[in-house]
Design an enzyme around this catalytic site. Structure first.
Site, short mmCIF file in Angstrom:
data_model
loop_
_atom_site.label_atom_id
_atom_site.label_comp_id
_atom_site.label_asym_id
_atom_site.label_seq_id
_atom_site.Cartn_x
_atom_site.Cartn_y
_atom_site.Cartn_z
N GLY A 160 1.04 -1.15 -0.04
CA GLY A 160 -0.06 0.04 0.10
C GLY A 160 0.88 1.15 -0.03
N ILE A 194 2.45 2.93 2.50
CA ILE A 194 3.46 2.89 3.26
C ILE A 194 4.41 1.69 2.76
CG2 ILE A 194 4.30 1.98 5.69
CD1 ILE A 194 1.71 3.17 6.82
N SER A 221 1.24 -8.64 -2.47
CA SER A 221 -0.23 -7.70 -2.27
C SER A 221 -1.14 -8.47 -2.81
CB SER A 221 0.25 -6.48 -3.08
OG SER A 221 -0.64 -5.52 -2.72
N GLU A 253 -0.54 -5.54 23.03
CA GLU A 253 0.21 -4.13 23.21
C GLU A 253 -0.30 -3.48 24.47
OE1 GLU A 253 0.29 -1.04 20.06
OE2 GLU A 253 1.13 -2.84 18.59
N HIS A 303 5.12 1.20 19.44
CA HIS A 303 4.30 1.50 18.28
C HIS A 303 4.65 3.06 17.87
CE1 HIS A 303 0.20 0.41 16.53
NE2 HIS A 303 0.71 1.32 16.08
N ILE A 304 5.56 3.21 17.49
CA ILE A 304 5.89 4.86 17.23
C ILE A 304 6.12 4.99 15.69
CG2 ILE A 304 7.41 5.21 19.42
CD1 ILE A 304 9.89 4.92 18.19
C1 GLV Z 1 -0.79 3.30 13.27
O1 GLV Z 1 -0.44 2.19 13.66
C2 GLV Z 1 -1.82 3.45 12.48
O2 GLV Z 1 -2.73 2.85 12.06
O3 GLV Z 1 -2.20 4.74 12.25
#
Ligand code: GLV
Length: 327
Positions: A155, A157, A176, A266, A285-286
């Site tokens: 996608g 990202i 994909s 998490e 998760h940053i």
């Molecule tokens: C972060 O993980 C998001 O989905 O924006």
């Protein structure tokens, strides 16, 4: 009377300033995940809900919110939200794609370099006085140039990671649901079957959404098909990887290492064995955590929310089927 909007948790000061003029706001507590039961007295009246990715929005919650028009999630992923239930009830769901693409791709490369070159361990050694004399075989890592990265989910990202990876001289493979000819033409990425991606990747980087299809995708069987020298990077969602299987894989050397920006659960509890493994790097998760990106996400979440309250199409809607329903 202005519509009532619930913020599930306090937003940083000034981040939802555009909202305050238009709506009445009720805010939930800071330190509990999910939509707090403390907010229950406001459910019947709420027309808008601004959620974080730690909040579950399901049928049971929606049933208590008969006037709800829009759920605006401060994230691109919407796996915390029952999209079908929202669609059935005519509730639009907003999310924040696009604005976080570059920040997440940057962190992906950061983690990839960190595990490939052993940066955290080398830095810890230097800080602890274990530098000693320079020697040619000290802290030897893995070369990125010429290696193969396998991107699961091309996608926005995934494509941003592919561009960066190509610039590092990596060969780019991907899986994909649909072929991405433009990305292939631009960056030389090649679509391959999942089994090939597992078998050929030196770095396997996860960027797919969490769905029924991808939950547990990287399980013991998948990990066993990877090269013993390969690294796994998870930037998607924790449950895409079977945590117990990954722990075993890292302990027993099925793969060389892992970098996880997302985990299951998490937060990963501090006593979890993954933290004790030198070949595992975990960040909390940053992926999108830059000031610029998080502000853009907040702006988009507000824009989605206001559009939904006005009955207009959301700038970014995760359940466009909601507009196809009979009025
Ligand atoms: C972060 O993980 C998001 O989905 O924006």
């Amino acid at each position: 009377m202005k519509p009532l909007v619930i913020l599930t948790h306090p937003m940083p000061s000034g981040w939802v300033a555009g909202l305050e003029k238009e709506v009445r706001l009720v805010t939930g507590p800071a330190n509990t995940a999910n939509v707090s039961p403390d907010l229950q007295p406001h459910f019947a009246e709420a027309e808008g809900l601004l959620t974080w990715l730690i909040d579950r929005v399901d049928e049971a919650l929606l049933a208590q919110m008969p006037r709800l028009k829009v759920v605006s999630n401060l994230a691109v992923g919407v796996d915390n939200i029952d999209l079908e239930a929202c669609t059935r009830r005519g509730i639009a769901v907003g999310h924040t794609p696009g604005v976080l693409t570059e920040a997440v791709a940057d962190l992906t490369m950061g983690l990839l370099l960190a595990v490939a070159r052993g940066i955290p361990a080398a830095a810890a050694d230097a800080r602890a006085g274990r530098w000693g004399l320079w020697r040619p075989d000290g802290w030897l890592g893995r070369e990125m140039h010429g290696a193969t990265i396998g991107i699961c989910g091309l996608g926005q990202i995934g494509q941003a990671v592919a561009r960066r990876a190509a610039a590092f001289g990596l060969r780019v493979l991907y899986t994909s649901r649909r072929p991405k000819p433009k990305a292939e033409a631009a960056g030389g990425a090649r679509r391959v079957p999942w089994a090939t991606l597992l078998r050929e990747s030196d770095f396997l980087s996860l960027h797919c959404p969490l769905t029924a299809e991808t939950r547990g995708l990287v399980d013991a069987r998948a990990l066993r098909q990877m090269k013993p020298t390969a690294y796994l990077i998870n930037m998607a969602r924790g449950p895409v990887v079977d945590t117990a299987a990954l722990t075993q894989a890292l302990q027993q050397g099925w793969i060389a290492g892992a970098a996880l920006d997302v985990t299951d659960p998490e937060p990963l509890p501090p006593q979890h064995p993954l933290y004790r493994l030198p070949n595992c790097l975990i960040t909390p998760h940053i992926g999108s955590a830059t000031e610029t990106t998080r502000r853009r996400m907040a702006d988009l979440a507000v824009a989605n929310l206001l559009a939904g309250l006005r009955g207009e199409p959301l700038p970014h809607c995760a359940n466009p089927a909601v507009y196809e329903q009979a009025p």
